[in-house]
Design a protein around this motif. Structure first.
Motif, mmCIF file in Angstrom:
data_model
loop_
_atom_site.group_PDB
_atom_site.id
_atom_site.type_symbol
_atom_site.label_atom_id
_atom_site.label_comp_id
_atom_site.label_asym_id
_atom_site.label_seq_id
_atom_site.Cartn_x
_atom_site.Cartn_y
_atom_site.Cartn_z
ATOM 1 N N UNK A 136 -32.208 -18.450 -8.072
ATOM 2 C CA UNK A 136 -33.243 -18.106 -6.869
ATOM 3 C C UNK A 136 -34.284 -19.428 -7.490
ATOM 4 N N UNK A 137 -35.422 -19.373 -5.911
ATOM 5 C CA UNK A 137 -36.592 -20.591 -6.052
ATOM 6 C C UNK A 137 -37.277 -20.139 -8.051
ATOM 7 N N UNK A 138 -37.581 -21.199 -8.498
ATOM 8 C CA UNK A 138 -38.427 -20.692 -10.057
ATOM 9 C C UNK A 138 -39.713 -20.328 -9.613
ATOM 10 N N UNK A 239 -38.546 -12.814 2.234
ATOM 11 C CA UNK A 239 -36.922 -13.783 2.826
ATOM 12 C C UNK A 239 -36.704 -15.104 2.045
ATOM 13 N N UNK A 240 -35.394 -15.459 0.949
ATOM 14 C CA UNK A 240 -36.027 -16.006 0.337
ATOM 15 C C UNK A 240 -34.741 -17.191 0.520
ATOM 16 N N UNK A 241 -33.820 -18.584 0.246
ATOM 17 C CA UNK A 241 -32.900 -19.266 0.895
ATOM 18 C C UNK A 241 -32.396 -19.495 -0.628
ATOM 19 N N UNK A 242 -32.003 -18.496 -1.110
ATOM 20 C CA UNK A 242 -31.280 -19.610 -2.958
ATOM 21 C C UNK A 242 -30.082 -19.658 -2.540
ATOM 22 N N UNK A 243 -29.172 -20.903 -3.997
ATOM 23 C CA UNK A 243 -28.044 -21.952 -4.220
ATOM 24 C C UNK A 243 -27.755 -20.301 -4.300
ATOM 25 N N UNK A 244 -26.397 -21.189 -4.092
ATOM 26 C CA UNK A 244 -25.492 -19.997 -4.257
ATOM 27 C C UNK A 244 -24.363 -20.883 -5.185
ATOM 28 N N UNK A 245 -23.670 -20.331 -5.873
ATOM 29 C CA UNK A 245 -22.291 -20.774 -6.279
ATOM 30 C C UNK A 245 -21.504 -19.825 -7.311
ATOM 31 N N UNK A 246 -20.098 -20.465 -7.439
ATOM 32 C CA UNK A 246 -19.314 -19.659 -8.042
ATOM 33 C C UNK A 246 -19.775 -19.269 -8.611
ATOM 34 N N UNK A 247 -19.825 -17.706 -9.023
ATOM 35 C CA UNK A 247 -19.614 -16.960 -10.379
ATOM 36 C C UNK A 247 -18.778 -16.922 -11.136
#
Length: 315
Positions: A136-138, A239-247
């Protein structure tokens, strides 16, 4: 006539080659969310020996309900997982273990999976369903709202904010997309530009707060936003736009092809760039789609497809 007497015996798991540990399965499914659970069910229904590994960590674990899933709209995610595990218990060839995987690697014509408890299992094929991790945004307090007052998918959370004030954090193009989707739902829309220049094409009537955002907290009406000048504003949801990476590291360990989205590249059958390694759920991305689809219903459907494709690959 009692048909139960005609049910064939479940196929037994084969022993591993000398010098190795653990049983050898037709397939190991890594991930106990909707994609992995459905893949295991699909394999189990045609009596393939399958091990489902569930680490107990889920992308939607902070959400108290899931939505946009026919007949399950509003169901708690944990309730769906528990019901699915109960259904899997009826299949003799399906094992479920509450343990995570740590490493996967090719092994003697199949794949070896090292588990967190120190054991190793082997399989002819793998179905990876380990999901994505959202960064998430910091902003202080935002993580505590995630999955309820703060969300990223209007199809999963938008209706719950109906007729109330909704904010979108960020000044990029996604703010225009989100506000246009939410325009018929919310009574008021505000873009929190957070000190950045606005890059979004916004629909009429959307307000813009340009001040830097310094924090969030839960409030009686949803979420309170605090700005750098000390002022505050309350919204039902943000609403936010997270950065999504492989878990999980398994795609990297296996050298699987990925797309710029960060998703593992799969074809329409869930097949990756390695034979008998399939991927399902939001960790997987069909190139024709604009992004990995973050939806419980889509994840379950992709698990069924990947499981069925694995059966074909095992023939």
């Amino acid at each position: 006539m009692d048909n139960s007497a005609a049910t064939p015996a479940a196929p037994s798991r084969t022993e591993s080659p000398a010098g190795s540990t653990g049983a050898r399965y037709d397939a190991v499914v890594v991930g106990g969310g909707p994609a992995g659970l459905q893949a295991a069910l699909t394999l189990g229904r045609v009596h393939r020996s399958v091990l489902l590994l569930d680490s107990g960590r889920y992308r939607n674990e902070t959400a108290d309900a899931m939505h946009n899933f026919l007949t399950h709209d509003g169901t708690p995610p944990a309730e769906l997982r528990a019901a699915a595990r109960a259904e899997l218990a009826a299949y003799d060839t399906v094992d479920v273990r509450a343990v995570g995987a740590e490493r996967v690697a090719p092994d003697e014509g199949g794949y070896a999976v090292d588990l967190a408890d120190g054991s190793t299992v082997r399989a002819r094929g793998l179905v990876l369903a380990t999901g994505l991790r959202d960064t998430l945004p910091d902003k202080p307090g935002l993580a505590g709202l995630w999955g309820r007052e703060a969300a990223h998918c209007p199809f999963c959370h938008g209706h719950e904010y109906a007729g109330r004030s909704v904010a979108v954090l960020g000044a990029g193009p996604a703010a225009g997309h989100l506000t246009r989707i939410m325009a018929p739902v919310a009574s008021r829309l505000t873009v929190l530009a957070d000190g950045a220049p606005l890059e979004a094409d916004l629909p009429d009537g959307v307000e813009v707060r340009s001040e830097p955002v310094v924090g969030f907290c839960r409030s009686a009406g949803g979420a309170t936003v605090t700005f750098a000048d000390g002022s505050t504003e309350e919204h039902a949801g943000v609403f936010v736009v997270p950065v999504s990476t492989q878990a999980a590291p398994f795609a990297e360990q296996l050298g699987l092809a990925t797309l710029p989205s960060g998703g593992v590249e799969v074809d329409v059958m869930g097949r990756t760039s390695l034979p008998r390694v399939h991927a399902a759920g939001d960790m997987a991305h069909v190139a024709a789609l604009p992004m990995p689809m973050a939806s419980v219903l889509v994840a379950a459907a992709s698990g069924m497809v990947a499981g069925a494709a694995m059966v074909a690959a095992l023939l």
